[in-house]
Write an enzyme that holds these catalytic residues in place. Structure first.
Site, mmCIF file in Angstrom:
data_model
loop_
_atom_site.group_PDB
_atom_site.id
_atom_site.type_symbol
_atom_site.label_atom_id
_atom_site.label_comp_id
_atom_site.label_asym_id
_atom_site.label_seq_id
_atom_site.Cartn_x
_atom_site.Cartn_y
_atom_site.Cartn_z
ATOM 1 N N GLU A 36 90.986 49.372 -30.727
ATOM 2 C CA GLU A 36 92.244 48.393 -30.538
ATOM 3 C C GLU A 36 92.376 48.307 -29.045
ATOM 4 O O GLU A 36 91.778 49.100 -28.229
ATOM 5 C CB GLU A 36 93.451 49.108 -31.316
ATOM 6 C CG GLU A 36 93.828 50.357 -31.088
ATOM 7 C CD GLU A 36 95.380 50.231 -31.121
ATOM 8 O OE1 GLU A 36 96.133 49.754 -30.535
ATOM 9 O OE2 GLU A 36 95.775 51.397 -31.731
ATOM 10 N N VAL A 121 97.170 48.176 -34.201
ATOM 11 C CA VAL A 121 96.495 48.385 -35.402
ATOM 12 C C VAL A 121 96.546 47.057 -36.479
ATOM 13 O O VAL A 121 95.381 46.721 -36.771
ATOM 14 C CB VAL A 121 97.104 49.590 -36.239
ATOM 15 C CG1 VAL A 121 96.380 49.834 -37.722
ATOM 16 C CG2 VAL A 121 96.535 51.137 -35.245
ATOM 17 N N ASP A 153 113.200 50.055 -39.374
ATOM 18 C CA ASP A 153 111.958 50.064 -38.410
ATOM 19 C C ASP A 153 110.742 50.708 -39.154
ATOM 20 O O ASP A 153 110.704 51.931 -39.204
ATOM 21 C CB ASP A 153 112.178 50.783 -37.001
ATOM 22 C CG ASP A 153 111.200 50.527 -36.042
ATOM 23 O OD1 ASP A 153 110.231 49.925 -36.468
ATOM 24 O OD2 ASP A 153 111.509 51.011 -34.973
ATOM 25 N N ALA A 156 104.690 47.110 -38.913
ATOM 26 C CA ALA A 156 103.704 46.043 -39.613
ATOM 27 C C ALA A 156 102.402 46.536 -39.908
ATOM 28 O O ALA A 156 101.525 46.070 -40.704
ATOM 29 C CB ALA A 156 103.779 44.585 -38.880
ATOM 30 N N LYS A 174 101.900 60.300 -35.274
ATOM 31 C CA LYS A 174 102.882 61.226 -34.531
ATOM 32 C C LYS A 174 104.019 61.388 -35.436
ATOM 33 O O LYS A 174 104.721 60.561 -36.012
ATOM 34 C CB LYS A 174 103.124 60.652 -33.151
ATOM 35 C CG LYS A 174 102.260 60.509 -32.292
ATOM 36 C CD LYS A 174 102.822 60.246 -31.014
ATOM 37 C CE LYS A 174 101.834 60.046 -29.622
ATOM 38 N NZ LYS A 174 100.866 58.905 -29.811
HETATM 39 N N1 PSU Z 1 100.815 55.262 -32.210
HETATM 40 C C1 PSU Z 1 100.450 55.957 -31.190
HETATM 41 N N2 PSU Z 1 99.604 55.351 -30.317
HETATM 42 C C2 PSU Z 1 99.438 53.944 -29.964
HETATM 43 C C3 PSU Z 1 100.195 53.307 -31.286
HETATM 44 C C4 PSU Z 1 100.965 53.996 -32.172
HETATM 45 O O1 PSU Z 1 100.346 57.328 -31.341
HETATM 46 O O2 PSU Z 1 99.006 53.418 -29.268
HETATM 47 C C5 PSU Z 1 100.176 51.778 -31.148
HETATM 48 C C6 PSU Z 1 99.231 51.166 -31.935
HETATM 49 O O3 PSU Z 1 98.687 50.078 -31.532
HETATM 50 C C7 PSU Z 1 99.984 50.910 -33.016
HETATM 51 C C8 PSU Z 1 101.391 50.450 -32.681
HETATM 52 O O4 PSU Z 1 99.542 49.805 -34.129
HETATM 53 O O5 PSU Z 1 101.528 51.039 -31.459
HETATM 54 C C9 PSU Z 1 102.331 50.401 -33.739
HETATM 55 O O6 PSU Z 1 103.807 49.799 -33.185
HETATM 56 P P1 PSU Z 1 104.898 49.659 -33.712
HETATM 57 O O7 PSU Z 1 105.428 50.922 -34.426
HETATM 58 O O8 PSU Z 1 105.820 48.785 -33.070
HETATM 59 O O9 PSU Z 1 104.392 48.651 -35.114
HETATM 60 MN MN MN Z 2 108.867 48.904 -35.097
#
Ligand code: PSU
Ligand code: MN
Length: 326
Positions: A36, A121, A153, A156, A174
């Protein structure tokens, strides 16, 4: 490699623009691993992001697969980036649009005049599936955030795992997230959660989350059989494979919990919401840890790349139909 032959790929979809190496590997049925780009643009600072992206690609190659870093450049879905593309993306950092499912049209609609997009992702899974790549390696996935009962929250990424048929290899997630609720959500949506190397679902900087994966499967050939059996049954959707950060690079849980609690408090105080939440927390943890979190992050992504490449090799040796036509 011979002359570029991306025809087979662009005929899969006119917006796909594979590199020569990726097109060659796909045409030959050789194993590929998608990578990614949000982790590059939004997950790590420059220049460590660039060095890490290159190092992860090298690990994939060392273990017998072709790396395919995915990003949206000049209005095309680029599958496999050359050195200059990777550098462009790494330097753009947070200026690149973070692209999940809903954002894909925004970075493709205006053709060459479209803004640069770094795929999450979810975004990377969609593009990998379009290109015909079965295995995708990342660091950590998005999930159900703490307090989701009031904020709604939920990343996706989880919906994408439910619907798109790609294996996502990660070091768990995490604990900025509610890992228990994240696993509940995946169960509801029929997403198998596998673990290689330990029984627990991994917790990113920390090996054990205290929560069991559905299945522990260590050997790449056995993992490949599981995945092929799912898809051969016609059960579309992803598989989540977690593997823990190497012991030598794992961080003490109490330390990590402290950074995460402080980062979450800062996010709340500053009213951070929506797609900005995860990048904010990642950057804040990195500052609070004085670089220790970054070192662990780099180590775990490289380890994931090794696990993912071995799985891609095993899957390439077990073509579709292998489980229904023994
Ligand atoms: N968690 C991590 N490192 C990252 C991400 C998440 O520890 O780089 C990134 C990934 O690309 C993941 C995105 O798909 O954040 C998720 O964002 P959101 O929570 O806004 O869906
Ligand atoms: Mn989010």
């Amino acid at each position: 490699m011979n002359a570029p032959s991306p025809d087979s790929l662009t005929s899969r979809h006119p917006l796909l623009a594979p590199s020569v190496a990726v097109a060659g590997a796909l045409a030959a049925g050789r194993p590929l691993v998608a990578l990614e780009s949000t982790i590059v643009a939004h997950g790590m600072p420059y220049p460590q992001n660039l060095h890490t992206a290159r190092a992860v690609e090298a690990v994939v190659r060392e273990h017998g697969a072709e790396p395919a870093t995915i990003a949206i450049l000049d209005g095309r879905i680029r599958v496999g980036l050359d050195g200059a593309d990777l550098e462009r993306l790494a330097r753009a950092g947070p200026k690149a649009i973070k692209v999940s499912r809903r954002d894909l049209p925004a970075v493709l609609a205006r053709g060459a005049g479209s803004p640069m997009g770094a795929t999450t992702v979810a975004g990377t899974m969609i593009c990998a599936a379009l290109a015909g790549i079965e295995v995708f390696v990342t660091g950590g996935i998005g999930g159900v955030h703490r307090g989701a009962a009031t904020t709604f929250d939920i990343s996706a990424d989880l919906q994408e795992l439910a619907r798109t048929s790609v294996v996502v290899v990660c070091a768990g997630a995490k604990s900025i997230l509610d890992l228990g609720l994240t696993l509940e959500y995946l169960e509801t949506h029929g997403v198998p959660v596998l673990s290689a190397g330990q029984d627990d679902f991994a917790a990113f900087y920390v090996r054990e989350s205290g929560l069991r994966a559905d299945q522990r499967i260590d050997a790449p050939a056995d993992l490949a059989r599981f995945v092929r059996a799912k898809w051969d049954l016609g059960l579309a959707g992803g598989v989540l494979l977690s593997t823990p950060v190497p012991e030598a690079d794992a961080l003490p849980r109490a330390l990590v919990d402290g950074w995460i609690d402080a980062a979450l408090a800062d996010a709340q105080r500053q009213g951070i919401s929506g797609k900005a939440v995860t990048p904010f927390l990642l950057a804040r943890i990195e500052q609070l840890s004085g670089g220790r979190s970054l070192a662990a992050n780099i180590a775990l992504v490289k380890h994931n790349a090794e696990v993912g490449a071995r799985l891609a090799v095993a899957l390439a040796a077990l073509p579709p139909g292998a489980c229904v036509n023994p």
